[in-house]
Motif scaffolding. Structure first.
Motif, short mmCIF file in Angstrom:
data_model
loop_
_atom_site.label_atom_id
_atom_site.label_comp_id
_atom_site.label_asym_id
_atom_site.label_seq_id
_atom_site.Cartn_x
_atom_site.Cartn_y
_atom_site.Cartn_z
N THR A 36 -6.88 7.24 8.71
CA THR A 36 -5.58 7.86 8.38
C THR A 36 -5.48 8.13 6.88
OG1 THR A 36 -4.37 5.76 8.09
CG2 THR A 36 -4.46 6.67 10.33
N THR A 92 7.51 1.91 5.69
CA THR A 92 8.22 3.16 5.45
C THR A 92 7.82 4.13 6.56
OG1 THR A 92 6.50 3.98 3.95
CG2 THR A 92 8.35 2.85 2.95
N VAL A 108 11.76 7.85 4.68
CA VAL A 108 11.48 8.94 3.75
C VAL A 108 11.91 10.25 4.43
CG1 VAL A 108 9.58 7.80 2.53
CG2 VAL A 108 9.08 9.11 4.59
N GLU A 125 0.89 -1.17 0.00
CA GLU A 125 0.00 0.00 0.00
C GLU A 125 0.92 1.21 0.00
OE1 GLU A 125 -3.07 0.12 2.97
OE2 GLU A 125 -3.56 2.22 2.53
C1 LIG Z 1 -2.00 10.39 7.97
C2 LIG Z 1 -0.51 10.13 8.10
C3 LIG Z 1 0.03 9.71 9.30
C4 LIG Z 1 1.42 9.48 9.41
N1 LIG Z 1 1.94 9.02 10.60
C5 LIG Z 1 3.27 8.69 10.68
C6 LIG Z 1 3.82 8.12 11.85
O1 LIG Z 1 3.14 7.89 12.85
N2 LIG Z 1 5.16 7.82 11.86
C7 LIG Z 1 5.97 8.04 10.79
O2 LIG Z 1 7.16 7.74 10.85
N3 LIG Z 1 5.47 8.58 9.64
C8 LIG Z 1 4.15 8.90 9.57
N4 LIG Z 1 3.63 9.43 8.41
C9 LIG Z 1 4.52 9.60 7.25
C10 LIG Z 1 4.43 8.33 6.40
O3 LIG Z 1 5.13 7.28 6.99
C11 LIG Z 1 4.94 8.63 5.00
O4 LIG Z 1 3.98 9.46 4.38
C12 LIG Z 1 5.09 7.34 4.22
O5 LIG Z 1 6.09 6.52 4.78
C13 LIG Z 1 5.39 7.60 2.78
O6 LIG Z 1 5.15 6.39 2.10
P1 LIG Z 1 4.20 6.38 0.82
O7 LIG Z 1 4.79 7.36 -0.13
O8 LIG Z 1 4.30 4.99 0.29
O9 LIG Z 1 2.80 6.72 1.21
C14 LIG Z 1 2.26 9.69 8.29
C15 LIG Z 1 1.69 10.11 7.07
C16 LIG Z 1 0.32 10.32 6.96
C17 LIG Z 1 -0.24 10.75 5.64
#
Ligand SMILES: Cc1cc2nc3c(=O)[nH]c(=O)nc-3n(C[C@H](O)[C@H](O)[C@H](O)COP(=O)(O)O)c2cc1C
Length: 184
Positions: free
Chosen positions: A73, A113, A151, A15
């Motif tokens: 989320t 991630t 990231v 995902e």
């Molecule tokens: C709603 C939301 C909540 C998030 N919560 C966390 C978190 O608790 N810890 C964290 O390290 N990153 C958090 N992030 C950052 C995500 O980990 C990051 O957007 C993701 O790893 C990127 O992967 P993707 O491009 O495949 O979506 C959050 C991002 C979003 C959108």
């Protein structure tokens, strides 16, 4: 390559909201493909049932609010970060809860991630741990410890070198899966 090996496949189901977990999934698939045929597919397009040819299932996705993405989320990603998610109700968690796997010892591994490598946050963020639990419920054997990929910010990009690390992890998993298949 033995006859048995040539029939074996690895499936990487991910995902990804902003594309980072997708890039990791494809890099893992690249690494795996040195050892067995590998396909990376989004959970939304993943099959509802795995055939007996799938010997290895790798799953992964982002940490959202310390865990795997869930409808609330995903909605947060849309409203706060402008993400485009066609279906908020389904993703990796929902796929893992519903997928049917053939009897036998499916090998598996999980990744996630995340934005921060801070020791305390790494402990609190448990997406990969939940993925492993769901894999366990399917009767899968975890082949190697979960990996965490970083990231730079919410919308990425991946930190330099993470795709290479994912490719190397894929090779390791492929090697382990091949050794396991040979010893059956
Ligand atoms: C709603 C939301 C909540 C998030 N919560 C966390 C978190 O608790 N810890 C964290 O390290 N990153 C958090 N992030 C950052 C995500 O980990 C990051 O957007 C993701 O790893 C990127 O992967 P993707 O491009 O495949 O979506 C959050 C991002 C979003 C959108």
């Amino acid at each position: 390559m033995s006859e048995v090996m040539s029939m074996e496949r690895a499936l990487v189901v991910y995902e990804s909201v902003f594309g980072d977990a997708r890039a990791i999934a494809h890099a893992v698939g690249d690494g795996l493909s040195a050892f067995l045929e590998a396909t990376a597919v989004a959970a939304a397009e993943a099959p509802p049932e795995l055939g007996p040819d799938v010997r290895l299932l790798v799953v992964g996705g982002p940490n959202h609010a310390f865990g795997m993405p869930r409808p609330s989320t995903r909605e947060g990603a849309v409203s706060q970060h402008g993400a485009v998610i066609p279906d908020l109700a389904t993703g990796l968690h929902e796929w893992l809860e519903a997928v049917r796997v053939p009897p036998g010892r499916l090998a598996a591994a999980a990744f996630d991630t995340r934005t921060s490598g801070h020791r305390i946050l790494v402990k609190m963020d448990h997406a990969a741990r939940t993925e492993e639990k769901l894999l366990g419920k399917l009767g899968a054997v975890i082949l190697a410890p979960a990996q965490h990929f970083f990231v730079a910010d919410t919308k990425g990009p991946l930190i330099d070198g993470e795709e290479d690390r994912a490719r190397a992890w894929g090779r390791t998993l492929g090697e382990l899966a091949a050794a396991r298949a040979d010893s059956r």
